[in-house]
Write a protein that holds these residues in place. Structure first.
Motif, PDB file in Angstrom:
ATOM      1  N   ALA A  27       0.832  -1.209  -0.151  1.00 16.32           N
ATOM      2  CA  ALA A  27       0.054   0.083  -0.020  1.00 16.32           C
ATOM      3  C   ALA A  27       0.816   1.259   0.155  1.00 16.32           C
ATOM      4  O   ALA A  27       0.396   2.274   0.183  1.00 16.32           O
ATOM      5  CB  ALA A  27      -1.023  -0.030   1.064  1.00 16.32           C
ATOM      6  N   ASN A  28       2.193   1.247  -0.032  1.00 14.71           N
ATOM      7  CA  ASN A  28       3.026   2.278  -0.276  1.00 14.71           C
ATOM      8  C   ASN A  28       4.136   1.884  -0.991  1.00 14.71           C
ATOM      9  O   ASN A  28       4.596   0.772  -1.174  1.00 14.71           O
ATOM     10  CB  ASN A  28       3.499   2.936   0.906  1.00 14.71           C
ATOM     11  N   ASN A  29       5.041   2.653  -1.618  1.00 15.04           N
ATOM     12  CA  ASN A  29       6.019   2.615  -2.480  1.00 15.04           C
ATOM     13  C   ASN A  29       7.401   2.107  -1.604  1.00 15.04           C
ATOM     14  O   ASN A  29       8.404   1.555  -2.325  1.00 15.04           O
ATOM     15  CB  ASN A  29       6.559   3.644  -3.270  1.00 15.04           C
ATOM     16  N   LEU A  30       7.144   1.948  -0.574  1.00 15.85           N
ATOM     17  CA  LEU A  30       8.469   1.385   0.388  1.00 15.85           C
ATOM     18  C   LEU A  30       7.978   0.079   1.021  1.00 15.85           C
ATOM     19  O   LEU A  30       8.896  -0.654   1.802  1.00 15.85           O
ATOM     20  CB  LEU A  30       8.736   2.524   1.641  1.00 15.85           C
ATOM     21  N   GLY A  31       6.854  -0.389   0.751  1.00 12.53           N
ATOM     22  CA  GLY A  31       6.686  -1.742   1.162  1.00 12.53           C
ATOM     23  C   GLY A  31       6.293  -1.882   2.725  1.00 12.53           C
ATOM     24  O   GLY A  31       6.645  -2.876   3.130  1.00 12.53           O
ATOM     25  N   GLN A  32       5.981  -0.900   3.306  1.00 17.68           N
ATOM     26  CA  GLN A  32       5.953  -0.848   4.677  1.00 17.68           C
ATOM     27  C   GLN A  32       4.585  -1.164   5.046  1.00 17.68           C
ATOM     28  O   GLN A  32       4.169  -1.548   6.587  1.00 17.68           O
ATOM     29  CB  GLN A  32       6.120   0.715   5.386  1.00 17.68           C
ATOM     30  N   TYR A  33       3.590  -1.323   4.137  1.00 17.42           N
ATOM     31  CA  TYR A  33       2.405  -1.636   4.465  1.00 17.42           C
ATOM     32  C   TYR A  33       1.627  -2.576   3.623  1.00 17.42           C
ATOM     33  O   TYR A  33       1.829  -2.310   2.538  1.00 17.42           O
ATOM     34  CB  TYR A  33       1.351  -0.389   4.556  1.00 17.42           C
ATOM     35  N   VAL A  34       0.938  -3.792   4.105  1.00 18.82           N
ATOM     36  CA  VAL A  34       0.786  -4.757   3.290  1.00 18.82           C
ATOM     37  C   VAL A  34      -0.818  -5.199   3.283  1.00 18.82           C
ATOM     38  O   VAL A  34      -1.369  -5.373   4.590  1.00 18.82           O
ATOM     39  CB  VAL A  34       1.590  -6.100   3.542  1.00 18.82           C
ATOM     40  N   VAL A  35      -1.424  -4.974   2.003  1.00 21.77           N
ATOM     41  CA  VAL A  35      -3.104  -5.113   2.360  1.00 21.77           C
ATOM     42  C   VAL A  35      -3.132  -6.743   1.974  1.00 21.77           C
ATOM     43  O   VAL A  35      -2.396  -7.221   0.979  1.00 21.77           O
ATOM     44  CB  VAL A  35      -3.573  -4.342   0.952  1.00 21.77           C
TER      45      VAL A  35
END
Length: 779
Positions: free
Chosen positions: A713-721
């Motif tokens: 859910a962001n370009n740094l891969g910190q949030y995963v749906v």
């Protein structure tokens, strides 16, 4: 050999008439399988059409029916190496107004175009479409195109009780779609790249800055074409991974008046009237009027209920040489924003909240007003040469009245209240000449060359008052005051542009091989003006680009073809970095190879392919300085794409898709390490079984599974749906001219989350709900 003789003025209305003909003692074989029997190669030289059809029937052993008056004075094209009667007849009748159709009782039937005019498009009556897509300028059926194109028909849309474009696109592999975010209407990506949306193969205001997609009421949709990879380049705009082309319904000479009513959860009420008839006695002029209205108390997120109104009139003139359609689609819609949640910015975990409770206020929604006027004309100049012209005027007004929920710099949950209004127009025309010729004794050639033009503009306004609401809660709002949305101010930003393109394609057929090659030269222009502190200067920028493409099909057997294609896309970039430099053009290469397989005497088809898409630039906004843009790392997607559609057994149909893609950034930097919003896997399978229960009574059931894997859910891969899966079920009953459809959506009431590109807005899928559809054909 059987012949059909018809009296002048007699009207055959589709396959039902063919069944009546068969019942009059025509002596046809009892099953479709027997009728479509295959044989060795069929070879027939040029000769009078009736003799050629008779020869094809004798060589193949297949029943071939035709009206002698329809083929009178016509000569056939030569037939060489055809592997079925159907293929031989298509070759023999090429360049004429004759069409071959299959009928379970009457075998292969050759119809004149006046009879064809009396029938609705196959997309309205079948899950499998073989006709040419609107984007293909060679007039080839989908089976003969060197690309993987998926078509979702009006029949499927009706059975699944879809209410919007995102409902429809659940069937499409490699597509991620969102509907009604706080900032826009429908948006979608294909194979990892954003797509603007086409209507009847032409650009809309979405290409010029109004993010409303190609969404419109489903009542007027004949089919949705998911154009993947190189197909997208034919429209001229970016849309590097593909495009969504919505094709509207056309009139026919069939006298038909049908009404339908839908009701269901959340106070849904929807009515549709579809009236169609020939206007002149000779059936050359026909008209159609589609009107629909839809209301809903509230959506499943508790936000503003839907109101949707459509009126879509169209006229069609069609004779042996000419086919002209003119129409309009006038749509007014107010819809609530979709249910959503967001990630906790401290734990980076998805916040598990009741999605039926609105965040901040229930009165948040989007209003979309869309007026489209269009025409589509095909004129046969001489046998084998046609001129095709299309045009559309699109006017869209998108108004958003929704809070943007997120985190302040201090990390507190806040809502920004302002609203926006975007008004856009677009004009598109496309004209080309299509030539079909036999060269010598071994070559068939199709050529097309044309010109494409579009222009558009958009004007953006914001609310006069900007308010930030702090101490926001994600449950029922009992403490935070609701601030009214302010009136809109004057235009702040005005954008415009135009695009011109010339293109040419050549398709050469010899032996078992078809080779396609072409190129498109584009000229782009962008125009912008700001009014923040009074009218600023008008900035005009121009660029150009070249997009070559090619493809090949090898017919390995009568039922199996192997294809490959390549295309290079160049899209002008007018984005400006903080230092004033214009970012470089986006260059994309599209490669695809696969196989197409016909099953069960062409009643079903399988398309499977491996693809690779690579882009050299991605425009990135600097996270530490939102005013700065720069060309980001290149992006690549490699994957497999599998589609199945058709009738596997009598009464049993299947529509399925699976796309698995491995996305990779060619380089990474501090602002982007992964690709957001793109799940590795998307899949769907929808199956229907119908059977006759008694005289005038039939029934059936269907089930669908739609899902995707997890995504960032962001370009740094910190949030995963997390991954999502939804199962729907329907039951059908047809009694005389009544059709009843009862559906349960998300039957297991699973909590599903949609893919997202920002961690502060993650769509929440629908809970279990019920829909009932009743339709009646009055005549």
């Amino acid at each position: 050999m059987l012949f059909l003789t018809g009296k002048k003025g007699c009207r055959l209305l589709g396959f039902s008439s063919l069944s009546v003909i068969a019942a009059l003692g025509m002596g046809v074989a009892p099953t479709a399988t027997a009728q479509i029997a295959q044989t060795d190669e069929i070879n027939v030289p040029e000769m009078p059409m009736d003799r050629a059809l008779d020869a094809i029937g004798r060589q193949s052993g297949v029943t071939v029916n035709f009206d002698p008056d329809a083929v009178k004075a016509l000569n056939s094209q030569s037939v060489r190496g055809a592997r079925s009667a159907y293929e031989a007849i298509e070759a023999a009748t090429r360049g004429t107004s004759l069409v071959v159709v299959r009928d379970a009782k009457a075998g292969l039937v050759i119809l004149s175009e006046i009879i064809v005019t009396a029938r609705r498009d196959e997309a309205e009556t079948s899950v499998l479409v073989r006709q040419a897509s609107t984007s293909d300028r060679n007039g080839l059926g989908l089976r003969n195109q060197p690309r993987n194109t998926q078509v979702i028909t009006a029949k499927t849309i009706e059975e699944q009780q879809a209410l919007n474009i995102t409902d429809i696109l659940r069937n499409a592999g490699g597509v991620s779609a969102q509907l009604n975010t706080p900032n826009s209407g429908a948006t979608y990506t294909i194979r990892g790249f954003s797509a603007g949306g086409l209507v009847n193969g032409l650009t809309t205001a979405s290409q010029y800055g109004v993010p409303a997609g190609a969404d419109q009421p489903v009542a007027n949709i004949e089919r949705v074409e998911v154009l993947k990879g190189p197909d997208a380049l034919l429209a001229g705009f970016g849309n590097m991974g593909g495009n969504i082309n919505v094709v509207t319904k056309k009139p026919s000479a069939e006298e038909r008046l049908a009404v339908s009513f839908d009701t269901g959860s959340f106070g849904l009420a929807r009515g549709v009237v579809d009236a169609n008839s020939a206007i002149t006695e000779d059936d050359t002029l026909s008209g159609r009027l589609i009107a629909s209205g839809q209301t809903m108390d509230h959506n499943y997120g508790g936000y503003t209920g839907d109101e949707n109104w459509l009126i879509a009139p169209s006229l069609r003139y069609k004779d042996r040489l000419t086919d002209i359609v003119i129409g309009a689609s006038l749509n007014e819609a107010t819809v609530g924003i979709g249910a959503y949640t967001l990630f906790d910015n401290k734990t980076r975990q998805l916040i598990d909240r009741d999605p039926s409770v609105p965040i901040y206020s229930s009165k948040q929604g989007i209003r979309i007003s869309t007026h489209r006027f269009y025409f589509d004309a095909t004129q046969q100049i001489v046998p084998g040469i046609e001129f095709v012209a299309r045009g559309m005027r699109d006017e869209t007004l998108l108004t958003t009245r929704a809070a943007n929920v997120g985190y302040s710099r201090a990390g507190d949950l806040v809502a920004d209240i302002q609203g926006s209004r975007q008004k856009g127009t677009a004009n598109s025309v496309d004209g080309f000449v299509r030539v079909k010729r036999t060269i010598g004794d071994v070559l068939e050639a199709n050529f097309n060359a044309g010109y494409n033009y579009s222009d558009g503009d958009s004007a953006q306004r914001s609310g006069l008052v900007y308010t930030r609401v702090s101490n926001l809660t994600l449950g029922a709002n009992t403490t935070v005051p609701v601030v009214p949305f302010s009136p809109f101010g004057d235009v702040l930003v005005q954008n415009g542009g135009k695009q011109e393109g010339v293109y040419g394609q050549a398709l050469i057929e010899f032996w078992k091989i078809k080779v396609l090659g072409g190129a498109r030269k584009n000229w782009f222009e962008s125009q912008s003006q700001t009014f923040f502190a009074g009218p600023g200067p008008v900035v005009v920028r121009r660029k150009d680009g070249l997009s070559p493409s090619g493809g090949i099909i090898f017919d390995a057997t009568k039922d199996i073809s192997i294809f490959a294609n390549y295309a290079r896309g160049e899209q002008a970039s007018f984005a400006v970095s903080k230092d004033g430099s214009i970012l470089p053009n986006i260059i994309t290469t599209n490669k695809e190879a696969g196989v197409k397989i016909d099953l069960f005497n062409k009643y079903a088809t399988i398309n499977a392919s491996y693809f690779e898409l690579q882009q050299d630039n991605i425009i990135v906004r600097d996270p530490t300085d939102p005013t700065n843009l720069f060309p980001g790392p290149g992006q690549r997607g490699r994957g497999i794409d599998l589609n199945i559609a058709g009738e596997l057994l009598p009464g049993w149909t299947v529509l399925a898709s699976l796309t698995r893609t491995k996305y990779k950034l060619l380089t990474t930097n501090a602002s982007q390490t992964v690709i957001a919003q793109q799940p590795r896997d998307t899949y769907s399978i929808y199956s229907t079984y119908r059977t006759e229960l008694s005289e005038d009574v039939s029934g059936g059931v269907s089930a669908g599974l739609y899902g995707r894997s997890s995504s960032f859910a962001n370009n740094l891969g910190q949030y995963v749906v997390p991954s999502s899966r939804q199962v729907d079920a329907n039951a059908f009953l047809s009694v005389s001219d009544f059709d009843i459809n009862v559906g349960i959506r998300n039957i297991f009431d699973r909590r599903n989350y949609g893919s997202a590109s920002t961690f502060t807005y993650v769509p929440v899928g629908e809970p279990r709900n019920v829909r009932l559809s009743i339709s009646k054909r009055l005549f």
